[in-house]
Design an enzyme around this catalytic site. Structure first.
Site, short mmCIF file in Angstrom:
data_model
loop_
_atom_site.label_atom_id
_atom_site.label_comp_id
_atom_site.label_asym_id
_atom_site.label_seq_id
_atom_site.Cartn_x
_atom_site.Cartn_y
_atom_site.Cartn_z
N ASP A 217 27.40 -4.75 1.63
CA ASP A 217 26.37 -5.38 2.44
C ASP A 217 25.86 -4.34 3.44
O ASP A 217 26.61 -3.91 4.33
CB ASP A 217 26.97 -6.59 3.18
CG ASP A 217 25.95 -7.31 4.05
OD1 ASP A 217 24.84 -6.77 4.26
OD2 ASP A 217 26.27 -8.41 4.54
N ASN B 168 17.61 1.81 -0.24
CA ASN B 168 16.62 1.05 -1.01
C ASN B 168 16.76 -0.46 -0.82
O ASN B 168 15.78 -1.19 -1.01
CB ASN B 168 16.80 1.40 -2.50
CG ASN B 168 16.08 0.44 -3.41
OD1 ASN B 168 14.86 0.45 -3.51
ND2 ASN B 168 16.85 -0.43 -4.07
N TYR C 62 8.34 -7.92 8.43
CA TYR C 62 8.44 -6.93 7.34
C TYR C 62 7.65 -5.67 7.71
O TYR C 62 8.14 -4.55 7.56
CB TYR C 62 7.93 -7.55 6.04
CG TYR C 62 8.19 -6.73 4.79
CD1 TYR C 62 9.46 -6.67 4.21
CD2 TYR C 62 7.16 -6.02 4.15
CE1 TYR C 62 9.69 -5.93 3.05
CE2 TYR C 62 7.39 -5.28 3.00
CZ TYR C 62 8.65 -5.25 2.45
OH TYR C 62 8.89 -4.51 1.30
N THR D 213 8.87 -7.10 -8.91
CA THR D 213 10.34 -7.20 -8.92
C THR D 213 10.69 -8.56 -8.33
O THR D 213 9.80 -9.33 -7.93
CB THR D 213 10.96 -6.12 -8.04
OG1 THR D 213 10.50 -6.35 -6.71
CG2 THR D 213 10.59 -4.71 -8.49
P1 NAD Z 1 14.68 -6.55 -5.48
O1 NAD Z 1 14.76 -7.89 -4.84
O2 NAD Z 1 14.54 -6.47 -6.96
O3 NAD Z 1 15.92 -5.64 -5.07
C1 NAD Z 1 16.47 -5.64 -3.77
C2 NAD Z 1 17.97 -5.48 -3.89
O4 NAD Z 1 18.52 -5.40 -2.57
C3 NAD Z 1 18.65 -6.68 -4.60
O5 NAD Z 1 19.47 -6.22 -5.67
C4 NAD Z 1 19.46 -7.33 -3.50
O6 NAD Z 1 20.68 -7.91 -3.97
C5 NAD Z 1 19.72 -6.15 -2.57
N1 NAD Z 1 20.05 -6.59 -1.21
C6 NAD Z 1 19.45 -7.55 -0.47
N2 NAD Z 1 20.08 -7.68 0.70
C7 NAD Z 1 21.10 -6.79 0.71
C8 NAD Z 1 22.12 -6.46 1.64
N3 NAD Z 1 22.24 -7.10 2.81
N4 NAD Z 1 23.01 -5.47 1.31
C9 NAD Z 1 22.91 -4.83 0.13
N5 NAD Z 1 21.98 -5.11 -0.80
C10 NAD Z 1 21.08 -6.08 -0.52
O7 NAD Z 1 13.45 -5.85 -4.78
P2 NAD Z 1 12.83 -4.39 -4.99
O8 NAD Z 1 11.37 -4.57 -5.12
O9 NAD Z 1 13.56 -3.62 -6.02
O10 NAD Z 1 13.09 -3.78 -3.53
C11 NAD Z 1 13.70 -2.52 -3.27
C12 NAD Z 1 13.05 -1.92 -2.04
O11 NAD Z 1 11.69 -1.64 -2.30
C13 NAD Z 1 13.07 -2.85 -0.81
O12 NAD Z 1 13.47 -2.10 0.33
C14 NAD Z 1 11.62 -3.30 -0.70
O13 NAD Z 1 11.26 -3.62 0.62
C15 NAD Z 1 10.89 -2.08 -1.22
N6 NAD Z 1 9.53 -2.34 -1.69
C16 NAD Z 1 9.28 -3.25 -2.69
C17 NAD Z 1 7.97 -3.48 -3.09
C18 NAD Z 1 7.62 -4.49 -4.15
O14 NAD Z 1 6.45 -4.88 -4.25
N7 NAD Z 1 8.56 -4.92 -4.98
C19 NAD Z 1 6.91 -2.76 -2.49
C20 NAD Z 1 7.20 -1.84 -1.49
C21 NAD Z 1 8.51 -1.63 -1.11
#
Ligand code: NAD
Length: 263
Positions: A66, A93, A158, A195
């Site tokens: 976490d 990430n 955010y 995602t």
């Molecule tokens: P996702 O939901 O597929 O993956 C996020 C992961 O983070 C999940 O596996 C979740 O279990 C994990 N997570 C959540 N809380 C947690 C915690 N407290 N400790 C450890 N792990 C934790 O989403 P994603 O799109 O792959 O996001 C990854 C990163 O990319 C994030 O930081 C997100 O803000 C960023 N992002 C995503 C987008 C988008 O459109 N998907 C755009 C810009 C930035």
């Protein structure tokens, strides 16, 4: 043929079980890295490590972690150090979505967003730097968002967390450079990627569903390049920042927004 841009690198990746994290995990290993995959979802990250090791036996270790917990960071980093024999690359990430204007966001939701998206990055860099210092040259790759650079009207927490991450990355990079450490820190700022996180945006607290063509169309029309970002786009940028190819780049950022923030 296996590529080797990350040969010998040992990378710690948070939120690895998610869409972007798992793409980075596969991409790093395909470039010769060994990885510690961590996620809040221990079952999912174990399954991912299994898939990565099917392709590259022994390349991936995993642990449930976490990112909001300081003791969790200490344990996970020590586990990674023991499993990989050191840490050269930290990829922050893990992240969650939070919707709402400043008036709509209640204090508990604000703190949850800051905890997962910003405080975690502070904790992770602070505790990982001593390990990275042992492995120089080293690199920190922080997955922020285009929302860290451009404001939206209903994403106060955010926006703020991702902008804080952007500036914290620069501050950390300058700290390391001033000390004479070859530890670089840079951020990546993607726009919309389908995602679980983006599905959460549209689910509005309900169950995640694939985006409809109409929802995808509305997002795509905002992007000058007329397509959404992909997890592979982020993985390519992460490979570059993790590798020694970007050795002169620090306190900087890569925008992956198809031209959105230029308008
Ligand atoms: P996702 O939901 O597929 O993956 C996020 C992961 O983070 C999940 O596996 C979740 O279990 C994990 N997570 C959540 N809380 C947690 C915690 N407290 N400790 C450890 N792990 C934790 O989403 P994603 O799109 O792959 O996001 C990854 C990163 O990319 C994030 O930081 C997100 O803000 C960023 N992002 C995503 C987008 C988008 O459109 N998907 C755009 C810009 C930035």
């Amino acid at each position: 043929m296996t590529a080797s841009r990350l040969k010998g690198k040992r990378a710690f990746i948070t939120g690895a079980a998610g869409g972007i994290g798992s793409a980075i995990a596969h991409a790093f290993v395909s470039e010769g890295a060994r990885v510690m995959l961590t996620d809040l979802d221990g079952t999912a990250v174990q399954a991912l490590a299994g898939r990565v090791n099917d392709d590259a036996p022994g390349a991936a270790a995993f642990c449930a972690h976490d990112v909001t917990s300081e003791s969790g960071w200490a344990e996970a980093l020590e586990t990674a150090n023991a499993a990989l024999g050191g840490i050269d690359v930290l990829v922050n990430n893990a992240g969650i979505w939070a919707v709402g204007s400043v008036e709509e966001t209640d204090p508990s939701e604000w703190r949850r967003c800051m905890g997962v998206n910003l405080d975690s990055v502070y904790l992770g860099m602070r505790l990982a730097i001593p390990y990275l210092r042992e492995s120089q040259p080293a690199s920190i790759v922080n997955v922020s968002s285009v929302s860290g650079l451009v404001a939206g009207h209903n994403v106060a927490a955010y926006n703020t967390a991702k902008a804080g991450m952007w500036m914290l990355t620069k501050s950390t990079a300058l700290h390391c450079a001033h000390r004479g450490d070859d530890i670089r820190a840079n951020s990546i700022h993607p726009t919309f990627i389908e995602t679980g996180l983006l599905q959460d945006v549209f689910a509005r607290g309900g169950e995640r569903q694939p985006l409809t063509d109409d929802q995808k169309g509305k997002l795509t029309r905002q992007i000058p390049l007329k397509r959404l970002c992909t997890v592979e786009d982020v993985a390519y940028a992460a490979i570059y920042l993790a590798s020694d190819e970007s050795r002169y780049m620090t306190a900087s950022e890569i925008k992956l927004d198809g031209g959105l923030s230029a308008m």
